[in-house]
Design an enzyme around this catalytic site. Structure first.
Site, PDB file in Angstrom:
ATOM      1  N   SER A  84       0.444  -1.037   0.141  1.00 13.19           N
ATOM      2  CA  SER A  84      -0.009  -0.178  -0.209  1.00 13.19           C
ATOM      3  C   SER A  84       0.727   1.210   0.241  1.00 13.19           C
ATOM      4  CB  SER A  84      -1.007  -0.110   1.421  1.00 13.19           C
ATOM      5  OG  SER A  84      -2.533  -0.724   1.204  1.00 13.19           O
ATOM      6  N   GLY A 314       6.214   9.181  20.838  1.00 15.34           N
ATOM      7  CA  GLY A 314       7.150   9.291  21.843  1.00 15.34           C
ATOM      8  C   GLY A 314       7.634  11.119  21.659  1.00 15.34           C
ATOM      9  N   GLY A 316       5.924  13.692  19.868  1.00 18.71           N
ATOM     10  CA  GLY A 316       4.774  14.910  19.387  1.00 18.71           C
ATOM     11  C   GLY A 316       5.213  15.441  17.999  1.00 18.71           C
ATOM     12  N   ASP A 323       1.856   2.378   5.465  1.00 13.70           N
ATOM     13  CA  ASP A 323       2.928   0.670   5.625  1.00 13.70           C
ATOM     14  C   ASP A 323       1.392   0.453   4.739  1.00 13.70           C
ATOM     15  OD1 ASP A 323      -0.192   1.358   6.955  1.00 13.70           O
ATOM     16  OD2 ASP A 323       0.257  -0.838   7.467  1.00 13.70           O
ATOM     17  N   GLY A 324       2.544  -0.788   3.367  1.00 12.31           N
ATOM     18  CA  GLY A 324       2.315  -1.057   3.079  1.00 12.31           C
ATOM     19  C   GLY A 324       2.535  -3.017   3.535  1.00 12.31           C
TER      20      GLY A 324
END
Length: 525
Positions: A84, A314, A316, A323-324
């Site tokens: 993706s 952790g 900000g 992601d894929g």
């Protein structure tokens, strides 16, 4: 079945500390980053991966780990499929058409694809290009089961996949809810083909890959063969095994773009520099910013035009990422635009139920670069046990199915005659209903992961085959118990009528012989 990794909110205890910051520009820092990646690969059983770190407009570290399915060492020049991560590439292609004046983000998709429709024509008429890009079209996530993973390389395969959306009923009205959809991105690829007059893969080469110098990028079946993309790996009862399948031209817009980690780094560098790389522009700075702007709430962060947008756990710090995953591959691109930094990790294995563990590699490296301790996710015991549990259930159902044959049938006939008809009907109904309930539950189970039984077979083969075997055995058990119940009723009925007949047959013999002088009368015991 879409994979995702939640980004935890930052806490005060996790705030960055300069003393913890790992640098990718010195040997010691690179060694620590590499060691962390190796640890995560070992934890997930991933045979090979590639890492790239971008800082200050250049690649400051790149590294290959392990080997591919053909036994070749993985290097920064090893090609992978990106899953993706293809979606931001498609988002860029659509935005190019917007800036060329050929597409309006807020115009109905049918303006450009007159044949585009879902099962509900009224909803179809109201879906805009932006709705597809932001996954708010009303197309349900489960529609990917109808559209995706066809492995179809025939001419017109992409348009054919998008046309099959006519079978899909919308889950909501356009703009009402977010639902991650590969199917919507298939329609976007078909839209680009229509307005540009080029096959989608050829368009990407001409307008994206070549201008950005992505020399080994994959978007056609010919690219896949030329680059000798090695098979990925799936997990089967804890063992990592190669999974060799054809390329899928119909899936390029949502999951079948690929290339080396260097190709992915060049795409990322252009995203960090407002659509420009080495003096060549593929999109305006304004268009790039619009793509990376979180426009709708998603189940994780916010979602833009192909990108997820949130904050690095952790710290900000604003994070633009994607992601894929495919059966056998995993990819992650994480950008920190305010720091002009990015991390890319490509892997040649994936397990849908352990997605977070696979994504630790990229998130952890990014956290180390930002001065916070990297996350490490432990395997979920339920995830590890689930394939074995479905296999055990299949074995149990098989033994239950075989039980009548293992017990001697003559004994079953005697037992049937001893039971009342009401009891036979009750036990038969209960056992058949229980078997059907098990089959129905197992059929429903993959939907809890956002998929179907067919998708489970592809993405989770051990679990999928266990489910299929158990469903089949449960249905056979229901049939068997129904048939045996009918036979028991028949035997029980024939047994009731036989006893008087036998007694009648014996009476004339006793009359001819005369009554005994002593002892009980016949039938007295």
């Amino acid at each position: 079945m879409a994979s995702a990794t939640a980004a935890e909110p930052a806490t005060a205890a996790d705030s960055p500390e300069l003393g913890l910051r790992t640098s990718a520009t010195d040997a010691a820092g690179r060694s620590r980053l590499d060691a962390y990646v190796r640890d995560r690969l070992e934890a997930t059983g991933t045979p090979g991966a590639a890492l790239a770190v971008v800082e200050g407009g250049r690649v400051v570290h790149e590294r290959g780990f392990g080997e591919d399915a053909r036994g070749r060492a993985v290097t920064p020049d090893t090609p992978f499929l990106w899953g993706s991560v293809s979606k931001p590439v498609t988002g860029l292609a659509v935005m190019q058409q917007v800036e060329a004046g050929r597409v309006d983000l807020d115009a109905p998709v049918r303006t450009y694809l007159p044949w585009f429709r879902l099962a509900d024509r009224d909803v179809s008429d109201r879906i805009t290009v932006r709705h597809l890009l932001t996954n708010t079209s009303g197309i349900p996530a489960a529609a990917s089961g109808e559209i995706a993973d066809r492995y179809d390389n025939t001419p017109g395969a992409l348009a054919d996949a998008a046309r099959d959306l006519k079978k899909v009923a919308p889950a909501a009205g356009p703009g009402e809810v977010y639902a991650y959809s590969s199917a919507g991105y298939a329609a976007l690829g078909a839209l680009v083909e229509e307005v540009s007059g080029r096959p989608f893969g050829a368009y990407l080469h001409e307008k994206v890959f070549e201008p950005l110098g992505m020399k080994h990028a994959v978007a056609t079946v010919q690219d896949f063969a030329r680059e000798r993309v090695a098979p990925g790996h799936r997990s089967v009862f804890g063992a990592t095994v190669p999974f060799d399948v054809p390329y899928d031209t119909s899936g390029v817009p949502y999951g079948q773009v690929g290339g080396t980690v260097r190709d992915a780094a060049r795409f990322t560098l252009a995203q960090l520099d407002g659509g420009r790389l080495d003096g060549r522009r593929v999109l305006s700075a304004r268009g790039t910013a619009e793509s990376q702007r979180g426009q709708v709430e998603s189940e994780l962060d916010r979602f833009g035009l192909g990108w997820s947008v949130g904050t690095l756990p952790g710290t900000g710090e604003r994070m633009v990422w994607k992601d894929g995953s495919l059966p056998g591959y995993d990819a992650m691109v994480i950008m920190l635009p305010d720091s002009d930094r990015a991390v890319i990790v490509l892997q040649n294995a994936f397990h849908l139920l352990r997605a977070r563990e696979f994504h630790d590699a990229a998130f952890g490296v990014t956290q180390m670069l930002s001065g916070v301790a990297p996350r490490t996710t432990s395997i979920d015991p339920v995830t590890a046990a689930l394939p074995w549990a479905t296999a055990a259930l299949a074995v149990f159902l098989l033994l239950t199915l075989a039980a009548p044959a293992l017990r001697r049938l003559p004994g079953r006939r005697a037992a049937a005659r001893a039971r009342s008809r009401r009891r036979i009907v009750a036990t038969t109904t209960a056992s058949a209903a229980a078997a059907l309930a098990v089959a129905a539950f197992l059929w429903w189970l993959p939907s809890t992961l956002g998929g179907t039984v067919d998708m489970a077979l592809l993405w989770l083969p051990d679990l999928g085959w266990g489910v299929v075997a158990a469903i089949g055995l449960a249905l056979l058990l229901a049939v068997e118990r129904t048939v045996l119940g009918a036979l028991d009723l028949r035997r029980q009925g024939s047994g009731d009528g036989a006893r008087p007949a036998r007694a009648t047959e014996r009476e004339p013999e006793q009359h001819l012989a005369g009554p005994p002088e002593h002892g009980p009368t016949p039938g007295g015991h």
